[in-house]
Motif scaffolding. Structure first.
Motif, PDB file in Angstrom:
ATOM      1  N   ALA A  41       0.715  -1.159   0.061  1.00  0.00           N
ATOM      2  CA  ALA A  41       0.021  -0.094  -0.035  1.00  0.00           C
ATOM      3  C   ALA A  41       0.737   1.349   0.031  1.00  0.00           C
ATOM      4  O   ALA A  41       0.459   2.428  -0.461  1.00  0.00           O
ATOM      5  CB  ALA A  41      -0.836   0.075   1.197  1.00  0.00           C
ATOM      6  N   VAL A  42       2.001   1.323   0.713  1.00  0.00           N
ATOM      7  CA  VAL A  42       2.779   2.478   0.724  1.00  0.00           C
ATOM      8  C   VAL A  42       3.339   2.964  -0.586  1.00  0.00           C
ATOM      9  O   VAL A  42       3.951   2.180  -1.241  1.00  0.00           O
ATOM     10  CB  VAL A  42       4.025   2.249   2.009  1.00  0.00           C
ATOM     11  CG1 VAL A  42       4.699   3.466   1.861  1.00  0.00           C
ATOM     12  CG2 VAL A  42       3.201   2.031   3.104  1.00  0.00           C
ATOM     13  N   GLY A  43       3.209   3.802  -0.899  1.00  0.00           N
ATOM     14  CA  GLY A  43       3.834   4.558  -2.264  1.00  0.00           C
ATOM     15  C   GLY A  43       5.176   4.963  -2.018  1.00  0.00           C
ATOM     16  O   GLY A  43       5.878   4.896  -1.133  1.00  0.00           O
ATOM     17  N   GLU A  44       5.713   5.676  -3.052  1.00  0.00           N
ATOM     18  CA  GLU A  44       6.897   6.265  -2.933  1.00  0.00           C
ATOM     19  C   GLU A  44       6.942   7.842  -2.841  1.00  0.00           C
ATOM     20  O   GLU A  44       5.851   8.581  -3.200  1.00  0.00           O
ATOM     21  CB  GLU A  44       7.650   5.986  -4.314  1.00  0.00           C
ATOM     22  CG  GLU A  44       7.943   4.782  -4.619  1.00  0.00           C
ATOM     23  CD  GLU A  44       9.117   4.214  -3.893  1.00  0.00           C
ATOM     24  OE1 GLU A  44      10.116   4.965  -3.423  1.00  0.00           O
ATOM     25  OE2 GLU A  44       9.362   2.879  -3.784  1.00  0.00           O
ATOM     26  N   GLY A  45       8.025   8.560  -2.201  1.00  0.00           N
ATOM     27  CA  GLY A  45       7.970  10.059  -2.340  1.00  0.00           C
ATOM     28  C   GLY A  45       6.796  10.682  -1.483  1.00  0.00           C
ATOM     29  O   GLY A  45       6.013  10.235  -0.662  1.00  0.00           O
ATOM     30  N   GLU A  46       6.505  12.226  -1.987  1.00  0.00           N
ATOM     31  CA  GLU A  46       5.307  12.672  -1.348  1.00  0.00           C
ATOM     32  C   GLU A  46       4.118  12.168  -1.770  1.00  0.00           C
ATOM     33  O   GLU A  46       3.685  11.854  -2.549  1.00  0.00           O
ATOM     34  CB  GLU A  46       5.381  14.161  -1.943  1.00  0.00           C
ATOM     35  CG  GLU A  46       4.778  15.157  -0.922  1.00  0.00           C
ATOM     36  CD  GLU A  46       4.943  16.563  -1.653  1.00  0.00           C
ATOM     37  OE1 GLU A  46       3.946  17.113  -1.695  1.00  0.00           O
ATOM     38  OE2 GLU A  46       6.120  16.952  -1.806  1.00  0.00           O
ATOM     39  N   ILE A  58      -3.616   6.550   4.478  1.00  0.00           N
ATOM     40  CA  ILE A  58      -2.951   5.194   5.251  1.00  0.00           C
ATOM     41  C   ILE A  58      -2.616   6.192   6.722  1.00  0.00           C
ATOM     42  O   ILE A  58      -3.202   5.490   7.654  1.00  0.00           O
ATOM     43  CB  ILE A  58      -1.605   4.681   4.994  1.00  0.00           C
ATOM     44  CG1 ILE A  58      -1.701   4.153   3.547  1.00  0.00           C
ATOM     45  CG2 ILE A  58      -1.193   3.994   6.064  1.00  0.00           C
ATOM     46  CD1 ILE A  58      -0.377   3.470   2.776  1.00  0.00           C
ATOM     47  N   ALA A  59      -2.297   7.067   6.605  1.00  0.00           N
ATOM     48  CA  ALA A  59      -2.138   8.118   7.957  1.00  0.00           C
ATOM     49  C   ALA A  59      -2.636   9.499   7.818  1.00  0.00           C
ATOM     50  O   ALA A  59      -2.892   9.980   6.520  1.00  0.00           O
ATOM     51  CB  ALA A  59      -0.767   7.971   8.358  1.00  0.00           C
ATOM     52  N   ARG A  82       2.977  13.520   6.642  1.00  0.00           N
ATOM     53  CA  ARG A  82       4.174  14.367   6.196  1.00  0.00           C
ATOM     54  C   ARG A  82       5.522  14.345   7.353  1.00  0.00           C
ATOM     55  O   ARG A  82       6.700  13.942   6.947  1.00  0.00           O
ATOM     56  CB  ARG A  82       3.717  15.945   6.274  1.00  0.00           C
ATOM     57  CG  ARG A  82       3.065  16.014   5.094  1.00  0.00           C
ATOM     58  CD  ARG A  82       2.888  17.689   4.719  1.00  0.00           C
ATOM     59  NE  ARG A  82       2.097  18.242   5.879  1.00  0.00           N
ATOM     60  CZ  ARG A  82       0.626  18.302   5.747  1.00  0.00           C
ATOM     61  NH1 ARG A  82       0.052  17.630   4.731  1.00  0.00           N
ATOM     62  NH2 ARG A  82       0.027  18.753   6.825  1.00  0.00           N
ATOM     63  N   ARG A  83       5.152  13.975   8.578  1.00  0.00           N
ATOM     64  CA  ARG A  83       6.245  14.055   9.731  1.00  0.00           C
ATOM     65  C   ARG A  83       6.931  12.677   9.393  1.00  0.00           C
ATOM     66  O   ARG A  83       8.071  12.754   9.393  1.00  0.00           O
ATOM     67  CB  ARG A  83       5.421  14.191  10.919  1.00  0.00           C
ATOM     68  CG  ARG A  83       6.416  13.553  12.153  1.00  0.00           C
ATOM     69  CD  ARG A  83       7.542  14.335  12.431  1.00  0.00           C
ATOM     70  NE  ARG A  83       7.459  15.812  12.429  1.00  0.00           N
ATOM     71  CZ  ARG A  83       6.730  16.082  13.863  1.00  0.00           C
ATOM     72  NH1 ARG A  83       6.687  15.528  14.812  1.00  0.00           N
ATOM     73  NH2 ARG A  83       6.456  17.492  13.834  1.00  0.00           N
ATOM     74  N   GLY A 111      12.888   9.124   2.395  1.00  0.00           N
ATOM     75  CA  GLY A 111      12.783   8.667   1.197  1.00  0.00           C
ATOM     76  C   GLY A 111      13.115   7.039   1.328  1.00  0.00           C
ATOM     77  O   GLY A 111      12.903   6.238   0.654  1.00  0.00           O
ATOM     78  N   ASP A 112      13.397   6.507   2.555  1.00  0.00           N
ATOM     79  CA  ASP A 112      13.677   5.209   2.693  1.00  0.00           C
ATOM     80  C   ASP A 112      12.352   4.267   3.074  1.00  0.00           C
ATOM     81  O   ASP A 112      11.753   4.398   4.202  1.00  0.00           O
ATOM     82  CB  ASP A 112      14.778   5.096   3.989  1.00  0.00           C
ATOM     83  CG  ASP A 112      14.829   3.400   4.422  1.00  0.00           C
ATOM     84  OD1 ASP A 112      13.974   2.626   3.966  1.00  0.00           O
ATOM     85  OD2 ASP A 112      16.017   3.450   5.029  1.00  0.00           O
ATOM     86  N   ARG A 113      11.683   3.589   2.077  1.00  0.00           N
ATOM     87  CA  ARG A 113      10.466   3.205   2.280  1.00  0.00           C
ATOM     88  C   ARG A 113      10.239   2.271   3.396  1.00  0.00           C
ATOM     89  O   ARG A 113       9.193   2.103   4.030  1.00  0.00           O
ATOM     90  CB  ARG A 113      10.152   2.466   0.928  1.00  0.00           C
ATOM     91  CG  ARG A 113       8.572   2.402   0.514  1.00  0.00           C
ATOM     92  CD  ARG A 113       8.238   2.039  -1.080  1.00  0.00           C
ATOM     93  NE  ARG A 113       6.937   1.675  -1.246  1.00  0.00           N
ATOM     94  CZ  ARG A 113       6.835   0.168  -0.739  1.00  0.00           C
ATOM     95  NH1 ARG A 113       7.608  -0.578  -0.596  1.00  0.00           N
ATOM     96  NH2 ARG A 113       5.472  -0.263  -0.918  1.00  0.00           N
ATOM     97  N   ALA A 114      11.354   1.059   3.546  1.00  0.00           N
ATOM     98  CA  ALA A 114      11.244   0.103   4.318  1.00  0.00           C
ATOM     99  C   ALA A 114      11.349   0.787   5.811  1.00  0.00           C
ATOM    100  O   ALA A 114      10.505   0.503   6.811  1.00  0.00           O
ATOM    101  CB  ALA A 114      12.501  -0.958   4.540  1.00  0.00           C
ATOM    102  N   ARG A 115      11.820   2.148   5.916  1.00  0.00           N
ATOM    103  CA  ARG A 115      12.072   2.748   7.361  1.00  0.00           C
ATOM    104  C   ARG A 115      10.382   3.626   7.556  1.00  0.00           C
ATOM    105  O   ARG A 115      10.297   3.516   8.462  1.00  0.00           O
ATOM    106  CB  ARG A 115      13.032   3.907   7.282  1.00  0.00           C
ATOM    107  CG  ARG A 115      13.146   4.970   8.447  1.00  0.00           C
ATOM    108  CD  ARG A 115      14.146   5.106   9.271  1.00  0.00           C
ATOM    109  NE  ARG A 115      14.273   6.064  10.337  1.00  0.00           N
ATOM    110  CZ  ARG A 115      13.796   5.784  11.538  1.00  0.00           C
ATOM    111  NH1 ARG A 115      13.381   4.821  11.941  1.00  0.00           N
ATOM    112  NH2 ARG A 115      13.476   6.958  12.126  1.00  0.00           N
TER     113      ARG A 115
END
Ligand SMILES: Cc1cc2nc3c(=O)[nH]c(=O)nc-3n(C[C@H](O)[C@H](O)[C@H](O)COP(=O)(O)OP(=O)(O)OC[C@H]3O[C@@H](n4cnc5c(N)ncnc54)[C@H](O)[C@@H]3O)c2cc1C
Length: 376
Positions: free
Chosen positions: A268-273, A279-280, A286-287, A294-298
């Motif tokens: 579900a989680v995308g990339e970038g802005e 989801i949240a 934004r926080r 930019g680290d998707r896993a993080r």
């Protein structure tokens, strides 16, 4: 006829007065406020969460948990409901076992007590702050504006939490005058303060989250519920529950999407802005995106465990209950003073506090029943 002075017209004092008057005692209530049950009328966000069907001693903290457990075992949630319903009304549990009056009005519970006290001809003195209790051949209770003599005294003057309801901790000195001590006092069922930088800009955001309290990497408490970000930290139902366990220096870890596991989030989680759209909440998203850099896993890890360091609590004025008080080691099983026979204690003034969910009002009813049994 034995005369009993009940000091404090809160939950415990009202319950003691009703039970003792029903047992044929002459009872006078001395309440410092202008009306009875001001705090009781404000409980449970005005809805009055009076007990919990999951009632047992594991929900309580005390210097003597076994003694507290013995008293609680003699007053179940059903007993508490039966007692309240003996004055009128219907009390029903919600899905989490929290019991409320069917009309969801805490002030109506206070009205039940008022009506019953009237029926039992209990004398009520309001605006009567007790300043001194002394003992000669009987108790002499001096209050602003007069004095009362009594054969026994029940000190049910509450703790130090929420002073706007008449409980600023000054009544402890009435017990200290008889040689009683106090265990350390701290506010519970209260907002947690967190590192200000961590919550800056998040004020007003509300989430249904999983909440874990970690100490030295070990989980000491876990629950799920409402979490509200405030200017100085965290509030909400889950946070109030956690405040019974959290200490300064602990980490509160929030699972911001408790119904989705990491596998689902990795789809579900995308990339970038905008990676966390739907989801949240936006401000929080934004926080997290900034923190993940930019680290998707993080980013996914932060969603499942957003860490905040606890720096304290908001304090007694904002707390619903007090941890600490007169140690159970200084009273008998019927909560009579070990130092002054005839002096009894009920409610929050004793060193017993319960978790959020109706457990503190339950303690007021249970301790009142123990005192009334001893004085019958
Ligand atoms: C906003 C709020 C919401 C809450 N919601 C819930 C809930 O939903 N469920 C739950 O289980 N618990 C709840 N609690 C906690 C619960 O209300 C208390 O634990 C409970 O009321 C304690 O009962 P008590 O009779 O010992 O003390 P209190 O209810 O505090 O009553 C003590 C009384 O003594 C009087 N007094 C103090 N000093 C003197 C003196 N010197 N002379 C004469 N009178 C004096 C005070 O004015 C007061 O009326 C809530 C607390 C707050 C503040």
């Amino acid at each position: 006829m034995m005369k009993i002075a009940v000091i404090g017209g809160g939950a415990a004092g009202l319950a003691c007065a009703v039970l003792l008057a029903r047992a044929g005692r002459e009872v006078v209530i001395l309440e410092r406020g202008e009306r009875l049950g001001k705090k009781l009328s404000a409980t449970g966000n005005g809805q009055g969460n009076v007990t919990n069907v999951h009632m047992d001693a594991t929900h309580y903290f005390s210097d003597d948990r076994e003694r507290a457990a013995r008293v609680l075992a003699r007053c179940s949630a059903q007993d508490a409901v039966r007692f309240l319903e003996s004055m009128g009304g219907i009390f029903l549990p919600d899905a989490r076992g929290r019991v409320y009056p069917a009309g969801r009005q805490a002030s109506a519970v206070t009205d039940l007590f008022r009506r019953e006290l009237e029926r039992l001809h209990v004398r009520v003195l309001t605006g009567a702050q007790v300043l001194k209790i002394s003992y000669g051949s009987r108790f002499r209770v001096q209050y602003a504006g007069g004095e009362e003599c009594a054969d026994a005294v029940v000190l049910a003057a509450g703790g130090r939490a929420a002073k706007q309801f008449g409980t600023d901790g000054s009544a402890y000195s009435l017990a200290e005058a008889f040689g009683h001590t106090l265990t350390p006092l701290s506010p519970v069922l209260v907002q947690l303060r967190c590192d200000p930088a961590a919550v800056r800009g998040l004020k007003g955001i509300r989430v249904d989250a999983g909440l874990n309290v970690l100490r030295g990497g070990k989980r000491v408490f876990s629950c799920r519920g409402d979490v509200l970000f405030t200017e100085s930290g965290l509030s909400g139902d889950a946070v109030f529950r956690a405040s019974s366990y959290a200490e300064k220096g602990d980490t509160v870890c929030l699972d911001l999407v408790p119904d989705a596991d990491k596998t689902r989030l990795s789809c579900a989680v995308g990339e970038g802005e905008g990676a966390l759209l739907c989801i949240a909440p936006n401000g929080l998203a934004r926080r997290l995106e900034r923190l993940a850099d930019g680290d998707r896993a993080r980013l996914i890890a932060l969603l499942k465990a957003f860490p905040l360091t606890v720096t304290g609590t908001l304090g007694f004025d904002y707390a619903q209950a007090t941890r600490g008080g007169i140690p159970l080691a200084e009273v008998t099983d019927g909560f009579m003073s070990a130092y002054r026979p005839g002096l009894y204690f009920a409610g929050e003034i004793l060193n017993v506090d319960g978790e959020c969910g109706g457990y503190n009002l339950h303690w007021a009813w249970a301790s009142a029943h123990a005192v009334a049994e001893a004085l019958r």
